[in-house]
Structures are given as structure tokens and as C-alpha cells.
Design an enzyme around this catalytic site. Structure first.
Site, short mmCIF file in Angstrom:
data_model
loop_
_atom_site.label_atom_id
_atom_site.label_comp_id
_atom_site.label_asym_id
_atom_site.label_seq_id
_atom_site.Cartn_x
_atom_site.Cartn_y
_atom_site.Cartn_z
N ASP A 1 28.68 21.11 -28.07
CA ASP A 1 29.70 21.09 -27.04
C ASP A 1 30.81 19.98 -27.46
O ASP A 1 30.25 19.03 -28.00
CB ASP A 1 29.33 21.25 -25.73
N GLY B 1 31.18 17.97 -30.78
CA GLY B 1 32.14 18.56 -31.88
C GLY B 1 32.93 19.41 -31.25
O GLY B 1 33.25 19.68 -30.03
N PHE C 1 34.15 23.49 -31.62
CA PHE C 1 34.26 24.72 -32.29
C PHE C 1 35.21 25.39 -32.93
O PHE C 1 35.12 26.43 -33.70
CB PHE C 1 33.40 25.83 -31.61
N HIS D 1 34.79 34.79 -24.02
CA HIS D 1 35.76 35.43 -23.05
C HIS D 1 36.80 34.47 -22.40
O HIS D 1 37.65 34.96 -22.04
CB HIS D 1 34.93 35.99 -22.03
#
Length: 363
Positions: free
Chosen positions: A229, A255, A257, A274
């Protein structure tokens, strides 16, 4: 085995699916309420939401749990509130089954009120605080979101939700707890319905406080995990992970994504995709596909919205996603973003009546 109370979180949501509309009689079959009364109750739905928020902020459930039933004067003194006003607040909440007043004027807990205690196994306190505060403010710009197609949250708050929560860490902690409480009842059914033991390493992408990955590792002793995360998020999770006895099998990686993810043979993205537009979701999925080992699996755990008019709790959660720039998706919409990312849906597994695990493999 998971305690029975853990089922309650998603069962509360799925209860909404039982509502049916009978157009011939112009009644809501659930309780025979005429349409104009039913819609009036919905129109003023923000009032009980704010009342619950205030009760949570004032710690009323904890006070009653600690000291026993109390009258409005006692509660006013302990919360620094106005005696008559807190009585009127509690009287309204009692009419919805949240707290109960006895014949002596003392207010006690009900099953609903118990969920406003922070340490309750089915606590919704953090959700009440977050939804009635930060999210309530953001929803003032829902008209802007509907008319423009742009995230209303940014207009109301001045920045995106994750940027805001990073800059306001105390609210970030409340949000983390709210998400854990709200979705916590899905974790055990997910583990029960999917075999994680076949993987060497599982990366929880956007894994927050690490509770989901911890549960997976506890029940799969030979599997290693990576909590991935944003650096500031995993920093908040460090204490939680240090206390769960799994530190030797869990790597913590900070990090982004949108740039890259650690290499692995399995990726969990639970209520992550979502949060983002199709374009952004494709970037996240593509980065996972690029880092995925041969025969790897991508596991998106979210609602798959059904077609038609039947009630589904995530049709309403999708309005929140609209506010922040994301969306809840149908099967066809998942197929589209998977294909764009070089993946295909291998199977869809039911986790709870409202939540599915969408398993993706390389196309």
C-alpha cells in the site's frame, strides 16, 4: 472457526435485498407502507444518519455500557451536552430501535446501539463517524457529480479522498477502522470459498491495515504474504501487523500501484478496483499482470452488480463511488477492464450474497 457474530456485517447489507415492490397495490410489501409515506422516510434519511453520527461521536453507547442505563441529565453531564436536546436526540433514535427508554426515563442499549461501541465485534461506530462527518460533507456535491460526471468529492473537500486521509491521519485511522468493520464479515467467507494454499506468496494490493492478509496467512500456514500500500498507509498498519504474530511471514512494502507492484503468483484486490475509473483500474490491473508469475491469479473481491430492478446494497454504495470517481461494476464491465489489461475472467465465485471473488488469469 469464525465467531457467529462476524456474519452480521454483510447480513445487515444483504437484508436490504429482501425489500420487494408491488406496483398493483401501491404498497411496499415489507411493512405495507403507502408510497408517499415510504418516500418521505427516504427523503429525510439524512436525519437519522446524522443523529447516529452524533451519538457515536458523543460515545453514548460506551457510557451506557460502562455505567448502566442513564437518564438524559446524566448523559448530558457526561457528554457536555444540553439536557433537553440530548433527550430529544435519544428519543428519536429510540423510535428506530437505537437505544431504548424505560419507564423511569433511563436510556439503555439495544442490539443496534451496541454496534456503536468501538470494541463491539460488529462495531459500526467508525463508519457512523466517518459517514456522518466527512462523507456527509462530500455528498453536498452529488448534484455536481451527476450533472458533470466528475467526482463530487474533489469539489466538496478540495482534494481526492485518499490525499485527504493522508493529510489528516486521525481521520485516516477512523476510515481504516470503518472499512475493516464494514467489510470485515467478508474475510472468512472469502477464505472458506477460495483455496489460498496453492500459492507460495499472496500480495494484498492496497491492503490497508493488513487484517485481511493476516487472516489468509493464519489459515494457510505455508503461504507467505506481502502487504502493499502507500508508504503512509503501511506505516499506520505497522503496529497492527507487529502484534499479530505473523511478521516473519509477512513483508511490508510501500509503493504506488499506479507505478508497479511486487512480483507474486497471487494478488488480492479487495474493494480496490471500485475506487477508480475504468482507465485507472486498467492501469492497476495491467501492473499486476506485468508482475504476475506464470499461471498466477488476480483475485478481485467486490460486488458484481446484477442487472434488473432488484435491490442490491452495492447499487447504493455505487453512488459513493460516483462521488469519488470510481464505480461498482457488472460482470460485463469487469470483463471489459480485464480484457483491456491483458487478462480474462476465469471464474466468479460467490463469497457472500452481495460479494464475489472475480478470478482473473493472463489472456
Amino acid at each position: 472457526m469464525q465467531p457467529k457474530h462476524k456474519k452480521a456485517n454483510y447480513q445487515i447489507l444483504d437484508r436490504l435485498k429482501q425489500l420487494k415492490w408491488n406496483g398493483n397495490s401501491n404498497k411496499i410489501m415489507e411493512n405495507n407502507v403507502p408510497p408517499h409515506i415510504a418516500i418521505t422516510q427516504m427523503i429525510f434519511g439524512f436525519v437519522p444518519a446524522k443523529a447516529i453520527h452524533i451519538a457515536a461521536k458523543l460515545n453514548i453507547a460506551e457510557l451506557i455500557a460502562a455505567h448502566g442505563p442513564m437518564n438524559s441529565a446524566q448523559l448530558a453531564e457526561k457528554t457536555g451536552s444540553h439536557k433537553e436536546s440530548i433527550f430529544r436526540l435519544l428519543r428519536a433514535l429510540c423510535s428506530n430501535g437505537i437505544f431504548a427508554e424505560d419507564q423511569t426515563g433511563n436510556f439503555g442499549l439495544t442490539p443496534l446501539a451496541e454496534c456503536l461501541q468501538e470494541d463491539h465485534p460488529d462495531s459500526m461506530k467508525a463508519m457512523a463517524i466517518s459517514a456522518g462527518g466527512l462523507f456527509y460533507k462530500a455528498y453536498t456535491e452529488l448534484p455536481f457529480a451527476v450533472q458533470s460526471g466528475e467526482p463530487g468529492w474533489h469539489k466538496a473537500i478540495g482534494m481526492g479522498p485518499f490525499e485527504y486521509l493522508t493529510k489528516n491521519p486521525e481521520e485516516g485511522k477512523i476510515f481504516d477502522r470503518a472499512m475493516t468493520n464494514f467489510h470485515g464479515g467478508e474475510t472468512q467467507p472469502m477464505i472458506d470459498n477460495y483455496d489460498f494454499s496453492v500459492f507460495d506468496t499472496v500480495v494484498d494490493v492496497g491492503g490497508g491495515n493488513g487484517e485481511v492478509l493476516s487472516s489468509v496467512l493464519k489459515q494457510n500456514q505455508d503461504v507467505k504474504g506481502v502487504l502493499f500500500d502507500m508508504p503512509e498507509v503501511v506505516a499506520r498498519a505497522m503496529e497492527n501487523i507487529s502484534n499479530n504474530g505473523l511478521r516473519s511471514r509477512m513483508e511490508i512494502v510501500g509503493g504506488n500501484f499506479f507505478e508497479s507492484v511486487p512480483s507474486s503468483d497471487a494478488y488480492i484486490l479487495r474493494h480496490i478496483v471500485h475506487d477508480w475509473s475504468d482507465e485507472d483500474a486498467v492501469v492497476i490491473l495491467t501492473n499486476c499482470r506485468k508482475a504476475m508469475k506464470p499461471n498466477g491469479k488476480l483475485l478481485v473481491v467486490e460486488a458484481v452488480i446484477p442487472k434488473g430492478n432488484d435491490p442490491h446494497p452495492f447499487k447504493w454504495l455505487d453512488i459513493t463511488m460516483l462521488m469519488i470517481g470510481g464505480k461498482e461494476r457488472t460482470k460485463e464491465q469487469f470483463e471489459h477492464i480485464f480484457h483491456q489489461a491483458g487478462l480474462k475472467i476465469n471464474r466468479i465465485i460467490t463469497v457472500t450474497p452481495s460479494i464475489s471473488l472475480v478470478e482473473g488469469i493472463m489472456n
